[in-house]
Write an enzyme that holds these catalytic residues in place. Sequence first.
Site, short mmCIF file in Angstrom:
data_model
loop_
_atom_site.label_atom_id
_atom_site.label_comp_id
_atom_site.label_asym_id
_atom_site.label_seq_id
_atom_site.Cartn_x
_atom_site.Cartn_y
_atom_site.Cartn_z
N GLN A 1 28.22 -66.30 -11.00
CA GLN A 1 27.22 -67.38 -10.94
C GLN A 1 27.77 -68.65 -10.32
O GLN A 1 27.01 -69.51 -9.89
CB GLN A 1 26.66 -67.68 -12.35
N CYS B 1 22.48 -58.66 -20.30
CA CYS B 1 23.83 -58.08 -20.31
C CYS B 1 24.82 -59.00 -21.02
O CYS B 1 25.96 -59.17 -20.56
CB CYS B 1 24.33 -57.78 -18.89
C1 PLP Z 1 28.06 -63.85 -15.02
C2 PLP Z 1 27.87 -62.47 -14.44
N1 PLP Z 1 28.90 -61.64 -14.38
C3 PLP Z 1 28.81 -60.41 -13.87
C4 PLP Z 1 27.62 -59.95 -13.38
C5 PLP Z 1 27.56 -58.57 -12.80
O1 PLP Z 1 27.24 -58.65 -11.44
P1 PLP Z 1 27.05 -57.32 -10.59
O2 PLP Z 1 25.95 -56.56 -11.26
O3 PLP Z 1 26.66 -57.81 -9.24
O4 PLP Z 1 28.33 -56.59 -10.62
C6 PLP Z 1 26.49 -60.76 -13.44
C7 PLP Z 1 25.17 -60.27 -13.00
O5 PLP Z 1 24.15 -60.66 -13.52
C8 PLP Z 1 26.62 -62.06 -13.97
O6 PLP Z 1 25.59 -62.90 -14.03
#
Ligand code: PLP
Length: 400
Positions: free
Chosen positions: A194, A358
């Site tokens: 982010q 998540c």
């Molecule tokens: C803070 C943070 N970390 C990790 C991720 C994981 O990203 P990705 O699904 O692109 O691997 C996200 C996705 O929402 C996130 O917001």
Amino acid sequence: MFDVEAVRRDFPILEKSVVYLDNAASSLTPEQVVLKEMEFYREYRANVERGVHRFSQRATEEYEWAHEIVADFIGAPSAENVAMLRNTTEGLNLVANSLSFEGGSKIVTTVIEHHSNFVTWLRAAKKHGCALEVVKPDREGRFDMADFEKAIDDSTRLVAVTKISNVLGCIVPVKEVASIAHEHGALIVEDGAQEVPHMPTDVLDSGVDFMAFSGHKMLGPTGVGGLYITEEELYRTEPLSIGGGTISDVSIDGYELAVAPLRYEAGTPAIAQVLGLGEACKYLERVGMETVKAWDVKLAKRILEGLQEIEGVEVHGPSEPKNRVGIVSFNVGDVNPHDVALTLDAEYDIAVRSGHHCALPMMKELFGLPEGTVRASTYIYNTLDEVERLLGAVEDIARG
Ligand SMILES: Cc1ncc(COP(=O)(O)O)c(C=O)c1O
């Protein structure tokens, strides 16, 4: 003067009249990025780092150039320091997989992490028989440095933190955390998923050893992200996969890995997507990351003020807009967050995210909200009018 209407013209998808406020999950993509990917398919579609023919040569030049643009965008010293992987999750897993625990027996993380920066460490701790200490910020997401200093000691091998919570939008003082981690001889990996889209990023200044980020959250294509690796760790870190593309020499009894970043990019990479990510960085550079951040804060400020005035709405995260980016989580009384999001979509043409985002440990430990929250997240093409539409719709839902 930032011209949001000019930016919006670069995003034809906005003609569909949806108010898109789900940017923390994935951003939209401007025409320039789509065209860059099409240029690859139409003009020099070939594999990279392999062929001597003209298509391959051109694709390789573009591919390497994209690495340079992305490295520059995050303040990395050179293209060598940024491996193009699939996404943030893959970058964090690469670090976890490579880490040896000879120099330490503890991992320190926080309760506000995304699962990608949490489950990874739960597994590594279990696999290596080491402790996992979980620091708890307060409900506004304020990082508790004293608590962190209690958790970390000289047995700590790694600190894993996000710079910005994808739920609370709060900003973690990663530079200070990195400095304390290093005093204890620990490495630090930052989840930059982010940060990189929403504010100027300078990995050298923050002093982290690794930082993972995703292209699809910063105007780029899906399927591509980056992992920054500091100079000291560049040749100590193990690739997640090896094979074609990662090798400089192989014989029947051994192999030698190629130079970075190729040693980390096994098999045929996501070529068009890497080119698209380079183009996305150029787009954001043209707007200026200080402008991106300021626009985010402006929109977040109005969302915060507006939501706080609606009876029955509870807003989470920092109360001061300057302490957050354009990510605002809230609940509307006891209404299930998914029902709020469905109503916003079906009746008001507003796209937001709902659920635990998540981040179940945070939902359970900080808020006692296993059903999660509603989350509105902004980006450079959102307008104050769109924010007013969101506020009006939430007010209607809160009134029942
Ligand atoms: C803070 C943070 N970390 C990790 C991720 C994981 O990203 P990705 O699904 O692109 O691997 C996200 C996705 O929402 C996130 O917001």
